[in-house]
Write an enzyme that holds these catalytic residues in place. Structure first.
Site, mmCIF file in Angstrom:
data_model
loop_
_atom_site.group_PDB
_atom_site.id
_atom_site.type_symbol
_atom_site.label_atom_id
_atom_site.label_comp_id
_atom_site.label_asym_id
_atom_site.label_seq_id
_atom_site.Cartn_x
_atom_site.Cartn_y
_atom_site.Cartn_z
ATOM 1 N N ASP A 231 0.844 -1.209 0.000
ATOM 2 C CA ASP A 231 0.000 0.000 0.000
ATOM 3 C C ASP A 231 0.873 1.251 0.000
ATOM 4 O O ASP A 231 0.581 2.229 0.687
ATOM 5 C CB ASP A 231 -0.915 -0.028 1.237
ATOM 6 C CG ASP A 231 -2.131 0.875 1.076
ATOM 7 O OD1 ASP A 231 -2.319 1.438 -0.017
ATOM 8 O OD2 ASP A 231 -2.881 1.012 2.052
ATOM 9 N N ARG B 163 -0.029 9.057 0.647
ATOM 10 C CA ARG B 163 -0.905 9.170 1.829
ATOM 11 C C ARG B 163 -0.415 8.292 2.974
ATOM 12 O O ARG B 163 -0.783 8.505 4.127
ATOM 13 C CB ARG B 163 -2.356 8.794 1.472
ATOM 14 C CG ARG B 163 -2.523 7.374 1.020
ATOM 15 C CD ARG B 163 -3.928 6.950 0.638
ATOM 16 N NE ARG B 163 -3.868 5.607 0.064
ATOM 17 C CZ ARG B 163 -3.537 5.327 -1.187
ATOM 18 N NH1 ARG B 163 -3.320 6.310 -2.029
ATOM 19 N NH2 ARG B 163 -3.435 4.082 -1.618
ATOM 20 N N ASN B 164 0.402 7.296 2.659
ATOM 21 C CA ASN B 164 0.893 6.364 3.682
ATOM 22 C C ASN B 164 2.348 6.610 4.080
ATOM 23 O O ASN B 164 2.974 5.749 4.686
ATOM 24 C CB ASN B 164 0.708 4.925 3.211
ATOM 25 C CG ASN B 164 -0.759 4.551 3.173
ATOM 26 O OD1 ASN B 164 -1.551 5.109 3.934
ATOM 27 N ND2 ASN B 164 -1.122 3.651 2.284
HETATM 28 P P1 ADP Z 1 -4.524 3.751 9.026
HETATM 29 O O1 ADP Z 1 -3.372 2.812 8.911
HETATM 30 O O2 ADP Z 1 -5.497 3.281 10.032
HETATM 31 O O3 ADP Z 1 -5.137 4.121 7.721
HETATM 32 P P2 ADP Z 1 -2.752 5.969 9.010
HETATM 33 O O4 ADP Z 1 -1.445 5.329 9.266
HETATM 34 O O5 ADP Z 1 -3.055 6.316 7.587
HETATM 35 O O6 ADP Z 1 -3.923 5.112 9.619
HETATM 36 O O7 ADP Z 1 -2.860 7.271 9.900
HETATM 37 C C1 ADP Z 1 -3.854 8.244 9.686
HETATM 38 C C2 ADP Z 1 -3.233 9.630 9.805
HETATM 39 O O8 ADP Z 1 -2.721 9.820 11.120
HETATM 40 C C3 ADP Z 1 -2.042 9.868 8.879
HETATM 41 O O9 ADP Z 1 -2.451 10.329 7.622
HETATM 42 C C4 ADP Z 1 -1.242 10.922 9.629
HETATM 43 O O10 ADP Z 1 -1.757 12.209 9.401
HETATM 44 C C5 ADP Z 1 -1.493 10.564 11.088
HETATM 45 N N1 ADP Z 1 -0.391 9.715 11.616
HETATM 46 C C6 ADP Z 1 -0.345 8.365 11.598
HETATM 47 N N2 ADP Z 1 0.789 7.913 12.154
HETATM 48 C C7 ADP Z 1 1.473 9.009 12.551
HETATM 49 C C8 ADP Z 1 2.759 9.221 13.191
HETATM 50 N N3 ADP Z 1 3.529 8.183 13.553
HETATM 51 N N4 ADP Z 1 3.157 10.491 13.406
HETATM 52 C C9 ADP Z 1 2.375 11.528 13.040
HETATM 53 N N5 ADP Z 1 1.174 11.410 12.431
HETATM 54 C C10 ADP Z 1 0.726 10.168 12.198
#
Ligand code: ADP
Length: 396
Positions: free
Chosen positions: A257, A261-262
């Site tokens: 993935d 965005r990730n």
């Molecule tokens: P999921 O895996 O459930 O889709 P994400 O990893 O995409 O969740 O996280 C959602 C949002 O949270 C990210 O787009 C980011 O803005 C924020 N985020 C996630 N992990 C972190 C981190 N380690 N530090 C700062 N922001 C984070």
């Protein structure tokens, strides 16, 4: 397997193994109590006959305590409650669950006659298993698939961290998937991979604690601040991702993935790969449970057609990610629907270079989008190319 006489008898403390079964403790304080750690994680910890731990599970909205034992496979015994409110398996009942477990351990008697399972070695929590109360949630910083993401503080060290939470209302199946990310991340240590600090499974809601990457998602960053970034800086971002992916490739980890965005943006605009919720540790992974929620525009043709994922299918996504970086956060194939984009790719269409993309970088994107995976470069080769390009921009 340990013989009965070799077992370390309980008389306050089990010698060795640093596991104490001392008196005056409650069940939740015991090192071998693993809270709501899901069954999948539990069986990973119990490797030798006689290994055991205690955990909780919810069935039909009712909380049950389970004794999990490795014994010719894995056995899970639900603690029974008597009419008097005592606890037992098949033998005598005790006023606390802790007393019951200690009895089973000390007596060396099987938990049930049928299973023959005997408790030899309590398995303590891993260093990753934090207490939910060790973490103080501060404010929401994002929304994930499973629940909100928070900025939080660790009470012991005052370290500010990011915490992903898993909504209570999600089905058990999703909760297991949620922890998949923690399981993968705990093995990795690389500046371009988001670091895991721990998982909180002592009680609900289960949480994943990670390093806080202050710039948030790369996609938002590119959209908000991309116009102020020079080509050399964009190239450096591509190099950061290539470095992280080269590391994952060497560990046989397929991300599945990879997309702007990730990824997260840290200090000095360092990019860190995140969101390992779909990742797998295998050289090749074939999806068998349908193709729900596939990020079509980021996914290689062989994954879309045959469900086949390898590091070389991550390479395809990497090409799209570089395109996102150089377009400063544009949406790939923005004028095409998912299914149209898929069709056109099969016919040989490839996106044009975003404005001002260096030729060499666009050539690399096209190589990542070779239809046949074996014609694509691997991440080791990609890293070398991007590093050389970066050096030309003096950004390494
Ligand atoms: P999921 O895996 O459930 O889709 P994400 O990893 O995409 O969740 O996280 C959602 C949002 O949270 C990210 O787009 C980011 O803005 C924020 N985020 C996630 N992990 C972190 C981190 N380690 N530090 C700062 N922001 C984070």
């Amino acid at each position: 397997m340990l013989k009965k006489e070799e077992r370390k008898k309980f008389n306050g403390v089990i010698s060795g193994d640093h596991v104490s079964l001392t008196t005056n403790k409650s069940l939740v304080d015991e090192e071998w109590f693993h809270g709501v750690l899901p069954r999948e994680e539990v069986v990973r910890l119990l490797t030798t006959d006689g290994d055991f731990l205690v955990r909780e599970t919810t069935r039909n909205d009712e909380c049950q305590t389970v004794l999990s034992v490795c014994w010719s496979g894995h056995k899970h015994f639900i603690v029974q409650t008597t009419a008097e409110g005592h606890y037992r398996f098949e033998g005598p009942a005790f006023p606390t669950i802790r007393d019951l477990i200690l009895y089973q351990f000390n007596s060396g008697l099987p938990v049930t006659q049928r299973s023959g399972a005997v408790l030899y070695k309590p398995i303590p929590r891993e260093r990753w298993e934090l207490n939910n109360d060790d973490v103080q949630l501060l404010d929401t910083i994002g929304r994930g698939n499973f629940g909100d993401v928070y900025r939080a503080q660790l009470k012991n060290s005052n370290e500010v961290v990011a915490v992903k939470t898993c909504r209570l209302t999600l089905p058990e199946e999703h909760k297991k998937k949620f922890l998949q990310e923690g399981r993968i991340l705990k093995q990795y240590d690389h500046p371009n991979i988001v670091k895991l600090i721990g998982i909180c499974v002592q009680k609900q809601p289960i949480m994943i604690v990670m390093e806080l990457v202050p710039g948030g998602s790369l996609l938002n960053f590119l959209r908000k601040k991309g116009s102020g970034l020079a080509e050399g800086q964009l190239m450096k971002m591509c190099m950061d991702v290539a470095a992280g992916m080269r590391y994952l490739e060497s560990k046989n980890c397929i991300h599945r993935d990879l997309a702007a965005r990730n990824c997260l943006v840290g200090y000095n605009n360092t990019v860190k790969i995140s969101d390992f919720g779909m990742s797998r540790e295998e050289e090749e992974y074939t999806v068998s449970d349908g193709m729900k929620q596939i990020p079509i525009k980021w996914t290689a043709p062989e994954s879309l057609h045959f469900g086949k994922y390898t590091s070389l299918s991550d390479v395809w996504s990497y090409g799209i990610l570089c395109w996102e970086i150089f377009s400063r956060g544009a949406t790939p194939y923005s004028d095409l629907s998912n299914s149209k984009a898929r069709l056109k790719i099969d016919e040989g269409y490839r996106m044009p270079a975003p404005e001002n993309t260096p030729d060499e970088m666009y050539r690399l994107m096209l190589r990542c989008w070779e239809y046949k995976p074996e014609n694509r470069p691997n991440f080791e080769q990609i890293y070398t190319v991007v590093e050389t390009l970066c050096a030309a921009y003096r950004f390494c």
